[in-house]
Design an enzyme around this catalytic site. Structure first.
Site, PDB file in Angstrom:
ATOM      1  N   TYR A 151      -9.236  14.866 -33.157  1.00 25.66           N
ATOM      2  CA  TYR A 151      -7.197  16.093 -33.080  1.00 25.66           C
ATOM      3  C   TYR A 151      -6.144  14.965 -32.205  1.00 25.66           C
ATOM      4  CZ  TYR A 151     -10.472  19.758 -33.662  1.00 25.66           C
ATOM      5  OH  TYR A 151     -11.571  21.898 -33.950  1.00 25.66           O
TER       6      TYR A 151
ATOM      7  N   TYR B 157     -17.874  15.642 -33.740  1.00 24.88           N
ATOM      8  CA  TYR B 157     -16.754  15.627 -32.677  1.00 24.88           C
ATOM      9  C   TYR B 157     -17.583  16.185 -31.237  1.00 24.88           C
ATOM     10  CZ  TYR B 157     -14.379  20.433 -32.103  1.00 24.88           C
ATOM     11  OH  TYR B 157     -13.673  20.821 -32.033  1.00 24.88           O
TER      12      TYR B 157
ATOM     13  N   HIS C 104     -15.360  21.586 -38.679  1.00 25.80           N
ATOM     14  CA  HIS C 104     -15.543  22.681 -38.565  1.00 25.80           C
ATOM     15  C   HIS C 104     -13.720  23.104 -39.075  1.00 25.80           C
ATOM     16  CE1 HIS C 104     -14.768  22.139 -34.803  1.00 25.80           C
ATOM     17  NE2 HIS C 104     -13.799  22.985 -34.874  1.00 25.80           N
TER      18      HIS C 104
HETATM   19 FE   LIG Z   1     -12.082  22.298 -33.534  1.00 27.31          FE
END
Ligand SMILES: [Fe+2]
Length: 242
Positions: free
Chosen positions: A112, A151, A164
């Site tokens: 992220y 992850y 997801h």
């Molecule tokens: Fe997530």
């Protein structure tokens, strides 16, 4: 529409809690810290809160729905392009139009863009992992994005989140924000994921998108369909149960 004989709660069908995960699910360790230990206090929504818009129609930009283009700096994002599309429906199958859907996700490597995410995987300078769009009059929405990677998340030994995508929906009033996750069919990590497994078995299938050639863009992107249902027996499981 509200009438004088109907209070705001008259519009809301009781939620089927048996298809939602419990606040405390021991396999998902952080729920032990954040699950309420006392009974919840219901908030009474004022009539105004149920009717006021929460955003302007002009606030969604032309590229906001296209994560393959909305954060480019020096090239295209890396990874498998995909279309994510579907409908937002109410419990009677009617389209929920003009609903703001926000999406956030990891990049193709499972990372992220967030200071808290220190996973040892590359960031992609051309991918932010965030987008948004509005549903149309048929309740339809459509995103272009990159398939996210799995992850590690440290919940337990060798814990990896399945691939997801996070989704947030704003309903027709300020108090109706709903948050959920979408998963991919056939992901072998689903069976090991306590967040997915925390949802009662009968409802898990509603969290998994359908691969469909109908949404695939030839030569460009694969297609996944994910419909979201608000309230009723077929309701999509939401994380922010209230
Ligand atoms: Fe997530």
């Amino acid at each position: 529409m509200l009438t004088k004989t109907q209070g705001p709660t008259a519009l809301i069908t009781p939620r089927d809690w048996s298809s939602h995960p419990p606040y405390l699910y021991p396999g998902y360790k952080s729920t032990a810290r954040r699950a309420p230990t006392r009974p919840l206090i219901p908030l009474k929504a004022a009539l105004g809160e149920l009717n006021q818009p929460v955003y302007g129609h002009d606030s969604v930009g032309e590229l906001d729905h296209d994560l393959t283009r909305n954060a480019r700096k020096n090239g295209e994002p890396i990874g498998e392009r995909m279309v994510l599309a579907g409908r937002v429906l109410d419990e009677r199958g009617r389209p929920v139009r003009n609903t703001l859907i926000e999406l956030w996700q990891a990049n193709a490597c499972g990372r992220y863009v967030h200071k808290v995410d220190q996973h040892d995987a590359p960031l992609d300078p051309n991918f932010l992992g965030a987008g948004r769009c509005l549903t149309d009059d048929e309740g339809r929405y459509r995103f272009l994005t990159i398939k996210p990677g799995a992850y590690p998340w440290g919940n337990h030994r060798n814990a990896w989140r399945p691939q997801h995508i996070h989704l947030s929906l704003f309903g027709q009033h300020f108090a109706s924000r709903l948050v959920t996750q979408m998963y991919f069919p056939g992901d072998p990590l689903l069976r090991y994921d306590p967040i997915f497994q925390g949802t009662p078995e009968k409802a898990r299938g509603r969290l998994v998108a359908d691969f469909t050639l109908d949404l695939t863009e030839e030569g460009f992107a694969l297609g996944y369909q994910f419909d979201m249902v608000l309230r009723g027996a077929d309701e999509t499981h939401f994380e922010n149960r209230k």
